[in-house]
Write an enzyme that holds these catalytic residues in place. Structure first.
Site, PDB file in Angstrom:
ATOM      1  N   PHE A  66      -1.430  26.507 -20.762  1.00  0.00           N
ATOM      2  CA  PHE A  66      -2.284  24.807 -19.778  1.00  0.00           C
ATOM      3  C   PHE A  66      -2.584  24.541 -18.935  1.00  0.00           C
ATOM      4  O   PHE A  66      -1.258  23.987 -17.800  1.00  0.00           O
ATOM      5  CB  PHE A  66      -3.292  24.556 -21.018  1.00  0.00           C
ATOM      6  N   ASP A 152       4.837  21.203 -14.454  1.00  0.00           N
ATOM      7  CA  ASP A 152       3.784  20.236 -14.867  1.00  0.00           C
ATOM      8  C   ASP A 152       3.889  19.507 -16.022  1.00  0.00           C
ATOM      9  O   ASP A 152       4.057  20.090 -17.432  1.00  0.00           O
ATOM     10  CB  ASP A 152       2.657  21.510 -15.401  1.00  0.00           C
ATOM     11  N   LYS A 181      -2.868  12.474 -17.874  1.00  0.00           N
ATOM     12  CA  LYS A 181      -3.642  11.579 -18.830  1.00  0.00           C
ATOM     13  C   LYS A 181      -2.844  10.274 -19.336  1.00  0.00           C
ATOM     14  O   LYS A 181      -3.179   9.462 -20.310  1.00  0.00           O
ATOM     15  CB  LYS A 181      -4.100  12.102 -19.917  1.00  0.00           C
TER      16      LYS A 181
HETATM   17  C1  LIG Z   1      -0.484  20.842 -19.345  1.00  0.00           C
HETATM   18  C2  LIG Z   1      -1.396  20.299 -18.984  1.00  0.00           C
HETATM   19  N1  LIG Z   1      -2.222  20.643 -17.565  1.00  0.00           N
HETATM   20  C3  LIG Z   1      -3.022  20.234 -16.928  1.00  0.00           C
HETATM   21  C4  LIG Z   1      -4.287  19.449 -17.919  1.00  0.00           C
HETATM   22  C5  LIG Z   1      -5.513  19.432 -17.339  1.00  0.00           C
HETATM   23  O1  LIG Z   1      -5.583  17.557 -16.982  1.00  0.00           O
HETATM   24  P1  LIG Z   1      -7.411  17.362 -16.558  1.00  0.00           P
HETATM   25  O2  LIG Z   1      -7.640  17.787 -18.313  1.00  0.00           O
HETATM   26  O3  LIG Z   1      -7.246  15.992 -16.616  1.00  0.00           O
HETATM   27  O4  LIG Z   1      -8.068  18.451 -15.611  1.00  0.00           O
HETATM   28  C6  LIG Z   1      -3.355  19.524 -19.426  1.00  0.00           C
HETATM   29  C7  LIG Z   1      -5.121  19.386 -19.241  1.00  0.00           C
HETATM   30  O5  LIG Z   1      -4.844  18.860 -20.756  1.00  0.00           O
HETATM   31  C8  LIG Z   1      -2.540  19.734 -19.481  1.00  0.00           C
HETATM   32  O6  LIG Z   1      -2.365  19.518 -20.471  1.00  0.00           O
END
Ligand SMILES: Cc1ncc(COP(=O)(O)O)c(C=O)c1O
Length: 189
Positions: A66, A152, A181
């Site tokens: 994700f 990530d 976050k």
């Molecule tokens: C591992 C990961 N990368 C990227 C994102 C995307 O972040 P955002 O929802 O702040 O755009 C998320 C969101 O949950 C995530 O869990």
């Protein structure tokens, strides 16, 4: 409602935060770029990687990852649940099975990929922890074939697995890390 653009100058506090993040990050990480969501952080790494590699446009990621719902980030996700209805997405993107160095090497060998972007522990896919040597192996393959190694850490960073980020557990030194976050206690991306 107020909208404030932070892009016209660098606020002192942002500079201070960048310094603190880089100090905690360790390794070769010495610069921070602030965006307004995790997805935007992923978009930025795609752009930085392509800009750094003028002859490579490819970005490779792991299946079931994700990375966010903007078009670039979505291009790095294999699940139709998220992708359906939004194609065509970014060209020259590919996913390989999470945990397989073999599959990764087969692709990296082609020397088309500017970056490999991977979650150290997959989260939305159902908390998938890779073998202890997967990330180290992936990092050394990236070095061998000239691909940037990007983590990530949006779900795993900021001490959520014990250390500042799991890169420490796995003994790797990423070229770029995406954090989101947890940096604001989950209140804002
Ligand atoms: C591992 C990961 N990368 C990227 C994102 C995307 O972040 P955002 O929802 O702040 O755009 C998320 C969101 O949950 C995530 O869990």
């Amino acid at each position: 409602m107020w909208t404030v653009s932070g892009s016209t100058h660098v606020p002192d506090l942002a500079g201070e935060l960048a310094g603190k993040l880089c100090a905690r990050a360790g390794g070769k990480l010495s610069k921070a770029f602030f965006a307004s969501s995790g997805s935007e952080g992923v978009e930025a790494t795609i752009k930085f990687a392509r800009a750094a590699h003028t002859r490579r446009n490819g970005i490779i990621a792991a299946d079931h990852a994700f990375h966010g719902l903007t078009c670039g980030a979505l291009s790095l996700m294999s699940d139709d649940f998220w992708r359906e209805g939004f194609g065509p997405l970014l060209p020259e993107t590919k996913t390989v099975p999470f945990g397989s160095r073999h599959a990764l090497e087969r692709q990296l060998k082609e020397k088309k990929f500017a970056a490999f972007i991977v979650e150290p522990v997959q989260s939305e896919a159902g908390v998938r922890v890779p073998d202890a040597d997967y990330l180290r192996g992936a990092e050394s393959l990236c070095r061998r074939y000239g691909t940037l190694f990007v983590l990530d850490e949006e779900q795993t960073g900021m001490y959520r697995t014990g250390n500042f980020w799991p890169a420490y557990h796995f003994g790797v030194e990423p070229d770029m890390v995406i954090l989101a976050k947890a940096l604001s206690g989950g209140l804002c991306p």
